[in-house]
Structures are given as C-alpha cells and as structure tokens.
Design a protein around this motif. Structure first.
Motif, mmCIF file in Angstrom:
data_model
loop_
_atom_site.group_PDB
_atom_site.id
_atom_site.type_symbol
_atom_site.label_atom_id
_atom_site.label_comp_id
_atom_site.label_asym_id
_atom_site.label_seq_id
_atom_site.Cartn_x
_atom_site.Cartn_y
_atom_site.Cartn_z
ATOM 1 N N ARG A 1 -5.616 -18.396 19.337
ATOM 2 C CA ARG A 1 -5.802 -17.582 17.840
ATOM 3 C C ARG A 1 -7.132 -18.275 17.166
ATOM 4 N NH1 ARG A 1 -2.041 -14.361 17.500
ATOM 5 N NH2 ARG A 1 -3.189 -12.946 18.514
ATOM 6 N N ALA A 2 -6.117 -19.477 16.860
ATOM 7 C CA ALA A 2 -6.502 -20.455 16.012
ATOM 8 C C ALA A 2 -7.953 -21.210 16.426
ATOM 9 C CB ALA A 2 -6.006 -21.550 15.494
ATOM 10 N N LEU A 3 -8.065 -21.266 18.222
ATOM 11 C CA LEU A 3 -8.780 -22.605 18.846
ATOM 12 C C LEU A 3 -10.614 -20.985 18.933
ATOM 13 C CD1 LEU A 3 -9.941 -24.520 20.165
ATOM 14 C CD2 LEU A 3 -8.895 -23.546 21.999
ATOM 15 N N ALA A 4 -10.080 -19.712 19.053
ATOM 16 C CA ALA A 4 -10.934 -19.233 19.035
ATOM 17 C C ALA A 4 -11.560 -18.390 17.920
ATOM 18 C CB ALA A 4 -9.953 -17.771 19.822
ATOM 19 N N PHE B 1 -13.489 -11.387 14.318
ATOM 20 C CA PHE B 1 -12.237 -11.032 14.490
ATOM 21 C C PHE B 1 -10.662 -11.244 14.427
ATOM 22 C CE2 PHE B 1 -14.932 -8.174 16.990
ATOM 23 C CZ PHE B 1 -15.308 -6.965 15.744
ATOM 24 N N GLY B 2 -11.666 -12.520 14.895
ATOM 25 C CA GLY B 2 -10.494 -13.625 14.510
ATOM 26 C C GLY B 2 -9.695 -13.675 13.307
ATOM 27 N N PRO C 1 -8.924 -0.534 13.944
ATOM 28 C CA PRO C 1 -7.108 -0.549 14.234
ATOM 29 C C PRO C 1 -6.628 -0.842 14.929
ATOM 30 C CG PRO C 1 -8.919 1.005 15.115
ATOM 31 C CD PRO C 1 -10.148 -0.313 13.996
ATOM 32 N N ALA C 2 -7.334 -0.629 16.726
ATOM 33 C CA ALA C 2 -6.163 -0.620 17.805
ATOM 34 C C ALA C 2 -6.297 -2.419 18.271
ATOM 35 C CB ALA C 2 -7.327 -0.453 18.525
ATOM 36 N N GLY C 3 -6.208 -3.283 16.977
ATOM 37 C CA GLY C 3 -5.995 -4.134 17.078
ATOM 38 C C GLY C 3 -6.936 -5.128 18.073
ATOM 39 N N ALA C 4 -6.727 -7.010 17.720
ATOM 40 C CA ALA C 4 -8.040 -7.628 17.179
ATOM 41 C C ALA C 4 -8.289 -8.541 18.439
ATOM 42 C CB ALA C 4 -8.249 -8.134 16.210
ATOM 43 N N ASP C 5 -7.250 -8.301 19.887
ATOM 44 C CA ASP C 5 -7.113 -9.058 20.892
ATOM 45 C C ASP C 5 -7.709 -9.352 22.446
ATOM 46 O OD1 ASP C 5 -5.030 -10.429 19.659
ATOM 47 O OD2 ASP C 5 -3.225 -10.036 20.297
ATOM 48 N N SER C 6 -8.224 -8.327 22.320
ATOM 49 C CA SER C 6 -9.040 -7.370 22.893
ATOM 50 C C SER C 6 -10.892 -7.794 22.587
ATOM 51 C CB SER C 6 -9.023 -6.677 23.922
ATOM 52 O OG SER C 6 -7.323 -5.995 23.698
#
Length: 608
Positions: free
Chosen positions: A31-34, A82-83, A97-102
């Motif tokens: 996540r930090a790298l992205a 998003f990160g 609202p549905a999360g950020a990973d995707s």
C-alpha cells in the motif's frame, strides 16, 4: 505410554480465507509502495520524456505536462488519492464507500498502461529508447513500482463452503452467489464499507454540479484529441479510471444523489451540454457533437421499445428515415416532388406523425409475435423501407424520393429569423452552422428525455416493464399486451421521426443507403441496438452515453484502417464480458447479472 505432541507448524503459505494479493509483498508495504509510486508518477509528468518535439504533444517541456503526460498524471493522481483514502485520511473516506484496494489496482493499471504505451510509442516512432529523457525512464519505473505495490493488496474473498459434487451447475452457481452475498453482508456489518453520511441538500447539489462539470471536461477532452496516440491513451485512462471509481462505490453513491434530485440533474446536464459549443474554437468538433446527439436521441427512442417494453426491433432506423424523408419533401428542396416549404415546427410535427403512422401500420399485424420472430419481421421492414425509397425514382415506381440520388440541396433552417446556416455571436462567442444545429438538437433531445421519463413513470410505463419481465403474468393480471406494445412501438417511432427531421437539414441530403441495418457510419439499426445494450437498457443516461461512445470511437479509430472494426468489436466483446448490464445499468438489470449486488429498498422504474 507417552503421547508425543508435535510442535505447532508455521505455515509457509497463507491459510484458506486469509486475504492475499497476487505477489508476495506484504500488503502494508504494498500500500505504501502504491501510494508513493503514485506520487512519483505525478512528479514525473512534470519532467521531459523525450528530447525532440517530433513526437506529438511536445513532451520535451519541464514543469508543464502535455499530451499523454496529462493522462498519466490523472492515473497517478487517482492512485495517490485512493491510497491516501485507504489510510483513513480525513475527508477522503467518503470517496471510497466500498473500500479502496480494488480501486488502487485499477488506477495503478491505468497509469502503468498509459505510461508504458507512451514509452513504446516514442521508441517506435522515433527509433529506439535512446530518444527517452530521464523523465521517461522515471515514469516507467514509477508506474511499474506502483502496479507491483497495488497487486500486493489483498483480495478479501474468503473461501466458500465445499460444494456438493452432485449439485448441478446451476445449484453450484446459486451456492457461490449466496456465499458472495453473505460476504457483502459481513463487510457491511463489520464496517468494512463506509456508510453514506447524510449531506445537506446544497452539498448534494454541489456534488451533482461537480460530477456534470467533470463529465463535460472528459467528453470535451475526448472529442478534441488532436492525434491518434492521444486518443488511445484517453481510452486507456478513461476506461480503467471509470472502473476504479466504480469499484470504490462512488458511482453508486453519486447515482443515488442524482436520483434524489432528478430535476436538478436533468437541468444541470442540459446546461453542461449547451456549454459544449462555447468550449470549441471552431466548428470541427461541434460537427461530431450534433451527430452524436442525433444518434443518442434515436437510441433513447429505441430504448422505449427494447429497454422498457422488451421488444427486439432490428429495423428501427427506418423510422429515422421516414422522418428525414418527410421533412426533406416539405423543406423547399428543388429535388422534392412537392413544391412546398413548411416552417420547421410544422415539418417536425409532420415527420413525427408520419413515422408514428408507419409504426402503427407495421406494429399492428406483427406485435402478436414474440422474440426472434418479431426481430425478423422488423428487420424485414427496415429493408423494405430502404428498397421502397430506392425504387420510387420515376422508373421503377412513382417519382417521389428521387431513387438512389435521394433528396438533395435541403435548405438550412430559419426559425424566427435565426438562420442556422450562418455564424452568430452569442455572449461574445462565435458559433457556426453545426454549433447552431447542436443547440437545436439538444432541445429535441431534452424533449425526448422528458417524454421518456414521464412515460416510464406513468401507468403505461409500468405496464411496459411488466410485459418485459413476464408477458404471460402481465396478461393474467389484466394488462392488454397488444395495445401496450403498440403504444410503445408508435411512441418510439415518433421520437425517431422527430430526430430525422433535424438530420435531414444537418446532412443537406437524405439517401437510401443512410438507413441500412449495418451501414458503415452510424446511426443504423445495429449500432442503435448496441448503444442501448452497451449504455444500459431501461435508463435515460445509458443510451446517451452508449451512443456517444459508439459514434466517437469509430470516428477516432480511423487511423487503424482495415483493423478499425476488429478493434472496435474486440472492445465491445470485452465490455460485455466484464459489464454485461451496461455502463449505466438499471438497478433491476444489475441485480439480474450480479446476484451479489445489494438489493435496494425501492427499485427505480427507469434509471437516470
């Protein structure tokens, strides 16, 4: 007797149900790298990517992104946004609202694909990677690191319960669907997804205005791309970017707000569209805009027949031709057999009325058919219309339509002294011929939208939907199926004929080959049906967006030559594979294709 106990084993691989990514980087580091890679990607767009201006867009300037650099900048900015939202930054959680990973994965893929496409295009066009400046190498490494970090983010998909091997394929599908629904409910219960915070009315209206402004900006940028590489990059960024925003749940959240303020949304969309000609320096792109509006209006009329009533009409473009020929005959054209020139309002009403009569004549004997049989009959009507106007040339039949030469030299409209063929200055802006017709066609589109919306919300609209869902059940409940379907057919034909009256004056000439089933240039019946299905059946905005894409993409892909239709068809196949319900689907239709979708409390009758 002693019992030997084994020491606990440390698994080398994650256990079933543990969230994992595609690569072995820990999610925290990924996540930090992205996020960091997204920031570096944004910075790299302010550096020079090549030393020569021979590549379009002038990527040699430091401190000012240009051309494809702007698109990579957008991809990097979305990834960074998003990160940061995934870290719970205050003020950004509302966006995911549905999360950020995707969304991070797709945004990183947008930046990576556009950046590497640009690097490859530079190397190919200029003769090797030696033509890259340090900025080009930095953006390549930054986007690759961003993508690797994004791919390490977990897929929160716990393993389903074992499936009974004796179950049929449908039972196994239902089993997986129920499991997915339970995962969604668990995420809602644990707070994985962010509930919508109630906003004041003025804030929701501001969100609608911002969304419309962004939509106008994206459309204007896409239609005004100056060279081929830029349009391809635009498609990559826009496609993955929209998918990323949709994955966050933000599109659904904004859709709920627009549904709540439907009148504000419709007025705002009209104002945004009316501003388009004033953003152009010449009439070049207003030409594309007016043809898109004609295409979109006819597609919206077809959406009544196909999307609401569920009738497969493959000859719908013939009604557009009926309206166009009717208007051309009473326009004062020297090629017309009738020495008459009616005002526009009269010719528009006449074109719509004649198209409605043809709709009733064709529909009355055929609408008792269903499915494929109705499609074959309507396809035959489309061909009959084309052949009939081709033979009404004074040789094979009466001299009415001038045969293959069509009716030409159709004069420009003149409404209340406003000549649509001349340039005019409005508020200091100069608009030319096609911009004038764009604004007129926009008014026609607004009329069609209002008719569609009021019809879908009415009693007859509910009857159309009932017929579409289950005609046998609707008939059992007392609905007169034949009368209801005939009204849909007649109304759809009327709207197409109304759009045809404007098309006749825009094109100067109407000819039979313009109204074939699969003509090279839209609108035609095949493209109209594709626009409805691609955009979203049963909605208002769906066919408008679908028609815009189906007209704009072929027009911009002409540089592919013989591979143009292949690339276009491949894009449609992929889109229908990954989003079969359409780009802007009706809520009912979305639930049909995705049983894991959360059912709304109240199902809307027709989406906005």
């Amino acid at each position: 007797m002693t019992t030997q106990t084994s020491a606990p084993q440390t698994p080398s691989t994650p256990s079933a149900g543990t969230p994992t990514g595609l690569i072995g980087i820990p999610p925290r580091i990924g996540r930090a790298l992205a996020t960091g890679g997204g920031i570096l990607t944004v910075i790299s767009t302010f550096l020079a990517w090549t030393w020569t201006a021979a590549f379009p867009g002038d990527l040699t300037v430091y401190g000012y992104p240009g051309g494809l650099q702007v698109l990579v900048l957008i991809g990097g900015a979305l990834t960074t946004l998003f990160g940061l939202a995934s870290y719970g930054v205050k003020g950004l959680r509302w966006l995911v609202p549905a999360g950020a990973d995707s969304a991070i994965k797709l945004a990183a893929l947008a930046a990576f694909a556009t950046a590497w496409y640009t690097i490859i295009a530079i190397s190919t066009k200029l003769g090797g990677v030696v033509n890259l400046e340090p900025g080009g190498w930095i953006v390549a490494i930054a986007t690759l690191a961003t993508l690797l970090g994004a791919l390490s983010l977990p897929f929160n998909r716990p393993e389903p319960d074992p499936i009974d091997p004796e179950d049929t394929g449908w039972e196994q599908f239902r089993h997986n669907a129920r499991h997915t629904v339970s995962v969604v409910k668990a995420a809602l219960a644990t707070g994985t997804t962010t509930p919508a915070r109630k906003l004041p009315a003025y804030a929701e209206i501001l969100i609608i205005v911002a969304a419309l402004a962004i939509g106008l900006t994206v459309f204007t940028y896409g239609i005004g791309t100056e060279y081929d590489e830029l349009f391809v990059g635009f498609l990559i960024t826009a496609g993955f970017g929209f998918a990323a925003i949709a994955k966050t749940g933000l599109v659904g959240r904004i859709s709920a707000i627009t549904a709540k303020h439907r009148n504000v949304t419709m007025i705002g969309a009209f104002v945004a569209a009316a501003a388009f000609p004033f953003t152009q320096s010449d009439d070049r792109y207003a030409t594309i805009g007016v043809y898109i509006l004609i295409f979109a209006t006819v597609a919206l009329g077809l959406n009544i027949v196909v999307g609401l009533a569920g009738l497969l009409d493959l000859g719908y473009v013939a009604f557009l031709g009926v309206g166009a020929y009717t208007a051309a005959m009473v326009s004062g054209s020297p090629s017309s057999p009738f020495d008459i020139q009616l005002p526009f309002w009269a010719s528009a009403l006449l074109g719509g009325a004649v198209a409605m009569v043809f709709g009733v004549i064709i529909g009355a004997p055929t609408l008792r058919l269903r499915g494929d049989y109705l499609a074959i009959v309507t396809l035959g009507f489309g061909e009959i219309f084309r052949i009939a106007v081709l033979n009404l040339d004074g040789t094979s039949g009466p001299d009415i339509t001038n045969g293959s030469n069509g009716i030409s030299s159709i004069p420009n409209l003149n409404i209340l002294g406003f000549d649509f063929g001349q340039e005019h200055s409005i508020a200091g802006f100069t608009i030319a011929r096609f911009a004038n017709y764009f604004l007129l066609m926009l008014v026609i589109t607004l009329v069609v939208v209002v008719v569609f919306r009021r019809s879908s919300d009415s009693r007859i609209g509910r009857a159309w939907i009932a017929i579409r869902e289950d005609e046998t059940a609707a008939l059992a409940m007392g609905i007169n199926g034949f009368r209801v379907k005939l009204i849909a057919f007649a109304l759809g034909a009327t709207l197409a004929g109304l759009a045809g009256t404007v098309q006749a004056h825009v094109t100067y000439t109407v000819t039979p080959e313009q109204y074939q089933f699969a003509h090279v240039v839209p609108p035609n019946s095949a493209f109209l049906l594709a626009a409805v299905v691609l955009g979203g059946m049963g909605t208002i905005s769906g066919p408008l967006v679908g028609a815009a894409l189906l007209y704009l993409i072929p027009a911009k892909l002409q540089f592919l030559g013989n591979y143009q239709l292949f690339a276009f068809g491949l894009a449609l196949v992929l889109l229908m594979r990954f989003r079969p319900e359409g780009l802007i689907p009706n809520r009912r239709r979305q639930l049909e294709f995705h049983e894991d979708a959360e059912a709304p409390t109240v199902l809307s009758k027709a989406g906005v």
